[in-house]
Design a protein around this motif. Structure first.
Motif, mmCIF file in Angstrom:
data_model
loop_
_atom_site.group_PDB
_atom_site.id
_atom_site.type_symbol
_atom_site.label_atom_id
_atom_site.label_comp_id
_atom_site.label_asym_id
_atom_site.label_seq_id
_atom_site.Cartn_x
_atom_site.Cartn_y
_atom_site.Cartn_z
ATOM 1 N N VAL A 23 0.807 -1.138 -0.046
ATOM 2 C CA VAL A 23 0.076 -0.190 0.185
ATOM 3 C C VAL A 23 0.826 1.274 -0.007
ATOM 4 C CG1 VAL A 23 -1.765 1.236 1.111
ATOM 5 C CG2 VAL A 23 -1.729 -1.111 1.232
ATOM 6 N N GLU A 24 1.860 1.223 0.941
ATOM 7 C CA GLU A 24 2.842 2.325 0.837
ATOM 8 C C GLU A 24 3.546 2.470 -0.454
ATOM 9 O OE1 GLU A 24 5.593 1.715 4.214
ATOM 10 O OE2 GLU A 24 3.648 1.673 5.663
ATOM 11 N N VAL A 29 3.902 5.849 -5.606
ATOM 12 C CA VAL A 29 3.650 5.824 -7.137
ATOM 13 C C VAL A 29 2.611 7.039 -7.440
ATOM 14 C CG1 VAL A 29 2.801 4.509 -9.107
ATOM 15 C CG2 VAL A 29 4.330 3.406 -7.447
ATOM 16 N N LEU A 30 1.642 6.966 -6.651
ATOM 17 C CA LEU A 30 0.485 7.936 -7.106
ATOM 18 C C LEU A 30 1.077 9.284 -6.650
ATOM 19 C CD1 LEU A 30 -2.944 6.636 -5.576
ATOM 20 C CD2 LEU A 30 -2.171 7.085 -7.940
ATOM 21 N N ALA A 31 1.942 9.610 -5.494
ATOM 22 C CA ALA A 31 2.510 10.766 -4.970
ATOM 23 C C ALA A 31 3.490 11.190 -6.141
ATOM 24 C CB ALA A 31 3.100 10.486 -3.871
ATOM 25 N N LYS A 36 -2.475 11.441 -4.386
ATOM 26 C CA LYS A 36 -2.265 11.276 -3.262
ATOM 27 C C LYS A 36 -3.442 10.297 -2.747
ATOM 28 C CE LYS A 36 -5.425 14.967 -1.384
ATOM 29 N NZ LYS A 36 -5.614 16.297 -0.494
ATOM 30 N N VAL A 37 -3.138 9.657 -1.447
ATOM 31 C CA VAL A 37 -3.820 8.479 -1.004
ATOM 32 C C VAL A 37 -4.551 9.253 0.030
ATOM 33 C CG1 VAL A 37 -4.216 6.464 0.505
ATOM 34 C CG2 VAL A 37 -2.477 6.708 -1.632
ATOM 35 N N LEU A 73 -3.565 5.331 -13.828
ATOM 36 C CA LEU A 73 -3.146 4.428 -15.199
ATOM 37 C C LEU A 73 -1.621 3.935 -14.836
ATOM 38 C CD1 LEU A 73 -4.483 6.240 -18.229
ATOM 39 C CD2 LEU A 73 -5.367 4.146 -17.220
ATOM 40 N N GLU A 74 -0.759 4.691 -14.423
ATOM 41 C CA GLU A 74 0.532 4.238 -13.987
ATOM 42 C C GLU A 74 0.471 3.118 -12.660
ATOM 43 O OE1 GLU A 74 4.892 3.843 -14.061
ATOM 44 O OE2 GLU A 74 3.089 4.504 -15.588
ATOM 45 N N MET A 75 -0.145 3.490 -11.764
ATOM 46 C CA MET A 75 -0.241 2.504 -10.691
ATOM 47 C C MET A 75 -0.948 1.292 -10.897
ATOM 48 S SD MET A 75 -2.438 3.183 -6.975
ATOM 49 C CE MET A 75 -4.009 2.685 -7.679
#
Length: 117
Positions: A23-24, A29-31, A36-37, A73-75
């Protein structure tokens, strides 16, 4: 930015710490891609309805995100390539619900179900 909810299942032979570190990893990857999560939960090891890659159980994780579609999409691409991730589900939502997910709520805390017609 658009709001999304993600659930992914990782292999059962991972430890709890390794499953939570996924998850981290995907949060970073999103950041890196401008997102952001907002909220994340680790649901634990659960028995699946059918076998996936010869596994009867899997580590379930849930994330609520606020991210552009390029980050999502990248995640998802990296999740598909990761050997420990077996299944992913991403849903675009209009707004995030407050509090814990339904999976983590106790039965008496949940809203009653609607009557069927």
């Amino acid at each position: 930015m658009p709001l999304y909810e993600h659930v992914f299942i990782s292999r059962q032979d991972l430890s709890n710490a390794q499953a939570e570190s996924l998850v981290e990893h995907f949060s970073t990857v999103l950041a890196d891609n401008g997102g952001k999560v907002v909220f994340s939960e680790y649901w634990g090891v659960k028995t699946m309805a059918y076998k996936i890659n010869k596994n009867r159980k899997g580590h379930y994780a849930y994330m609520r995100t606020d991210s552009p579609s390029a980050g999502i999409l990248e995640m998802e691409r990296l999740m598909r390539l990761h050997d420990d991730v077996m299944r992913i589900l991403t849903i675009k939502v209009d707004e995030h619900a407050e509090g814990p997910s339904v999976q983590m709520q106790k039965r008496d805390e949940r809203e009653p179900r609607r009557e069927r017609r």
